[in-house]
Design a protein around this motif. Sequence first.
Motif, PDB file in Angstrom:
ATOM      1  N   LYS A 287       6.278  -3.873  21.588  1.00 25.36           N
ATOM      2  CA  LYS A 287       7.730  -3.749  21.650  1.00 25.36           C
ATOM      3  C   LYS A 287       8.402  -4.311  20.391  1.00 25.36           C
ATOM      4  N   LYS A 288       7.598  -4.555  19.367  1.00 26.27           N
ATOM      5  CA  LYS A 288       8.132  -5.046  18.107  1.00 26.27           C
ATOM      6  C   LYS A 288       8.924  -3.938  17.414  1.00 26.27           C
ATOM      7  N   PRO A 289      10.015  -4.277  16.724  1.00 30.13           N
ATOM      8  CA  PRO A 289      10.704  -3.253  15.932  1.00 30.13           C
ATOM      9  C   PRO A 289       9.720  -2.575  14.990  1.00 30.13           C
ATOM     10  N   LYS A 290       9.875  -1.271  14.804  1.00 29.16           N
ATOM     11  CA  LYS A 290       8.949  -0.556  13.925  1.00 29.16           C
ATOM     12  C   LYS A 290       9.705   0.377  12.992  1.00 29.16           C
ATOM     13  N   LEU A 291       9.140   0.540  11.818  1.00 28.07           N
ATOM     14  CA  LEU A 291       9.710   1.373  10.774  1.00 28.07           C
ATOM     15  C   LEU A 291       8.751   2.522  10.509  1.00 28.07           C
ATOM     16  N   ASP A 292       9.222   3.757  10.688  1.00 27.13           N
ATOM     17  CA  ASP A 292       8.415   4.942  10.419  1.00 27.13           C
ATOM     18  C   ASP A 292       8.928   5.596   9.147  1.00 27.13           C
ATOM     19  N   ILE A 293       8.041   5.756   8.186  1.00 25.60           N
ATOM     20  CA  ILE A 293       8.415   6.253   6.868  1.00 25.60           C
ATOM     21  C   ILE A 293       7.656   7.538   6.565  1.00 25.60           C
ATOM     22  N   THR A 294       8.388   8.576   6.199  1.00 29.93           N
ATOM     23  CA  THR A 294       7.786   9.830   5.754  1.00 29.93           C
ATOM     24  C   THR A 294       7.842   9.863   4.237  1.00 29.93           C
ATOM     25  N   TYR A 295       6.699  10.062   3.611  1.00 28.68           N
ATOM     26  CA  TYR A 295       6.662  10.018   2.155  1.00 28.68           C
ATOM     27  C   TYR A 295       5.628  11.007   1.625  1.00 28.68           C
ATOM     28  N   ALA A 296       5.739  11.283   0.347  1.00 26.37           N
ATOM     29  CA  ALA A 296       4.806  12.196  -0.310  1.00 26.37           C
ATOM     30  C   ALA A 296       4.258  11.531  -1.557  1.00 26.37           C
TER      31      ALA A 296
ATOM     32  N   GLY B 155       0.788  -1.221   0.000  1.00 24.17           N
ATOM     33  CA  GLY B 155       0.000   0.000   0.000  1.00 24.17           C
ATOM     34  C   GLY B 155       0.821   1.272   0.000  1.00 24.17           C
ATOM     35  N   LEU B 156       2.136   1.152   0.186  1.00 20.75           N
ATOM     36  CA  LEU B 156       2.994   2.337   0.199  1.00 20.75           C
ATOM     37  C   LEU B 156       3.295   2.774  -1.226  1.00 20.75           C
ATOM     38  N   THR B 157       3.068   4.036  -1.515  1.00 19.99           N
ATOM     39  CA  THR B 157       3.396   4.608  -2.812  1.00 19.99           C
ATOM     40  C   THR B 157       4.053   5.965  -2.603  1.00 19.99           C
ATOM     41  N   GLY B 158       4.562   6.536  -3.665  1.00 20.59           N
ATOM     42  CA  GLY B 158       5.100   7.882  -3.569  1.00 20.59           C
ATOM     43  C   GLY B 158       6.601   7.910  -3.361  1.00 20.59           C
ATOM     44  N   THR B 159       7.085   9.079  -2.963  1.00 17.63           N
ATOM     45  CA  THR B 159       8.512   9.319  -2.793  1.00 17.63           C
ATOM     46  C   THR B 159       8.851   9.438  -1.313  1.00 17.63           C
ATOM     47  N   ILE B 160       9.800   8.641  -0.851  1.00 15.86           N
ATOM     48  CA  ILE B 160      10.181   8.619   0.560  1.00 15.86           C
ATOM     49  C   ILE B 160      11.217   9.699   0.822  1.00 15.86           C
ATOM     50  N   SER B 161      10.990  10.483   1.858  1.00 17.65           N
ATOM     51  CA  SER B 161      11.919  11.560   2.194  1.00 17.65           C
ATOM     52  C   SER B 161      12.707  11.275   3.474  1.00 17.65           C
ATOM     53  N   ALA B 162      12.188  10.417   4.336  1.00 14.78           N
ATOM     54  CA  ALA B 162      12.871  10.113   5.604  1.00 14.78           C
ATOM     55  C   ALA B 162      12.320   8.818   6.173  1.00 14.78           C
ATOM     56  N   ALA B 163      13.133   8.169   7.017  1.00 12.63           N
ATOM     57  CA  ALA B 163      12.686   6.940   7.666  1.00 12.63           C
ATOM     58  C   ALA B 163      13.517   6.689   8.918  1.00 12.63           C
ATOM     59  N   THR B 164      12.900   6.063   9.913  1.00 12.74           N
ATOM     60  CA  THR B 164      13.602   5.671  11.136  1.00 12.74           C
ATOM     61  C   THR B 164      13.231   4.237  11.489  1.00 12.74           C
ATOM     62  N   LEU B 165      14.179   3.523  12.073  1.00 11.37           N
ATOM     63  CA  LEU B 165      13.947   2.185  12.602  1.00 11.37           C
ATOM     64  C   LEU B 165      14.072   2.262  14.111  1.00 11.37           C
ATOM     65  N   SER B 166      13.033   1.838  14.821  1.00 10.71           N
ATOM     66  CA  SER B 166      13.029   1.890  16.280  1.00 10.71           C
ATOM     67  C   SER B 166      13.069   0.483  16.859  1.00 10.71           C
TER      68      SER B 166
ATOM     69  N   ALA C 206      16.883   4.750   0.004  1.00  4.60           N
ATOM     70  CA  ALA C 206      16.839   4.206  -1.358  1.00  4.60           C
ATOM     71  C   ALA C 206      16.424   2.742  -1.358  1.00  4.60           C
ATOM     72  N   ALA C 207      16.865   1.994  -0.350  1.00  4.71           N
ATOM     73  CA  ALA C 207      16.495   0.575  -0.254  1.00  4.71           C
ATOM     74  C   ALA C 207      14.994   0.422  -0.027  1.00  4.71           C
ATOM     75  N   ILE C 208      14.424   1.265   0.815  1.00  5.06           N
ATOM     76  CA  ILE C 208      12.975   1.207   1.043  1.00  5.06           C
ATOM     77  C   ILE C 208      12.234   1.604  -0.221  1.00  5.06           C
ATOM     78  N   GLN C 209      12.713   2.658  -0.876  1.00  8.56           N
ATOM     79  CA  GLN C 209      12.074   3.106  -2.115  1.00  8.56           C
ATOM     80  C   GLN C 209      12.051   1.981  -3.146  1.00  8.56           C
ATOM     81  N   ALA C 210      13.154   1.265  -3.265  1.00  8.46           N
ATOM     82  CA  ALA C 210      13.230   0.149  -4.201  1.00  8.46           C
ATOM     83  C   ALA C 210      12.320  -0.995  -3.770  1.00  8.46           C
ATOM     84  N   GLY C 211      12.112  -1.137  -2.453  1.00  5.84           N
ATOM     85  CA  GLY C 211      11.294  -2.221  -1.932  1.00  5.84           C
ATOM     86  C   GLY C 211       9.809  -2.061  -2.208  1.00  5.84           C
ATOM     87  N   ILE C 212       9.397  -0.845  -2.575  1.00  7.54           N
ATOM     88  CA  ILE C 212       7.976  -0.611  -2.862  1.00  7.54           C
ATOM     89  C   ILE C 212       7.501  -1.521  -3.981  1.00  7.54           C
TER      90      ILE C 212
END
Length: 219
Positions: free
Chosen positions: A187-196, A64-75, A140-146
């Motif tokens: 407490k599961k690892p989580k990925l937060d992605i900022t995209y447009a 369901g993720l589309t668009g251009t990713i500008s930032a991401a964090t892994l917690s 870039a890896a996340i963007q390619a993973g879309i």
Amino acid sequence: TLSIEATYAIGLYGSLSSPNTYAIVHNGAVGYLGSGEIILGQDYYAAITDFEVYRAGLEFSLTGLTGTISAATLSLYGKTDFSNTDFNLTIVSGADLNNPLVDADYGNLLDDIISFGSLSSLGFVVEGWNTITLNAAGIAAIQAGIASSIIRFGLRSSRDISDITPKQDGGDWPESIYLYDHTTVNKKPKLDITYAITTTKGNIIIDQTIYRRADRFIR
């Protein structure tokens, strides 16, 4: 911003029955799958000449993720800190990992040495979130993973990546930390992605023809 919990987050560790050497364990093609928690780092038990190297594999669904990713964090949610010798928790590519993970994925991470982002174990938070900002390579890896709706990461110690023999027990030993895996709620690892999402407004072109009427004048 989209927040995604890990589909899986599993530890992989290398170890051999005594005696062994760091090179054999570090460069081993096959390790062991962990369960219940993730250990990252390295340890050496001098009394039994036992070297251990700890890595991990993570997977996130990008459906369901589309668009251009500008930032991401892994917690990562911290469980225990045994790092008397500090190191960087480093995100690397997990493109070679299997689903489900297999013992050989320990060795599959050996050549993944390019950092997608890192965080020092100095100040590691126990029973709280430890957040790593992904760099341009990680984004870039996340963007390619879309395209495949999946992104897989590996986790390694910077000292493992640099092939540095761990300190033996005593003194600055050990050099490892423990994290919660994908089995503990909240407490599961989580990925937060900022995209447009870019939308294109269509242009409607209206052809206009101008008709000129010739008036006939009759004399």
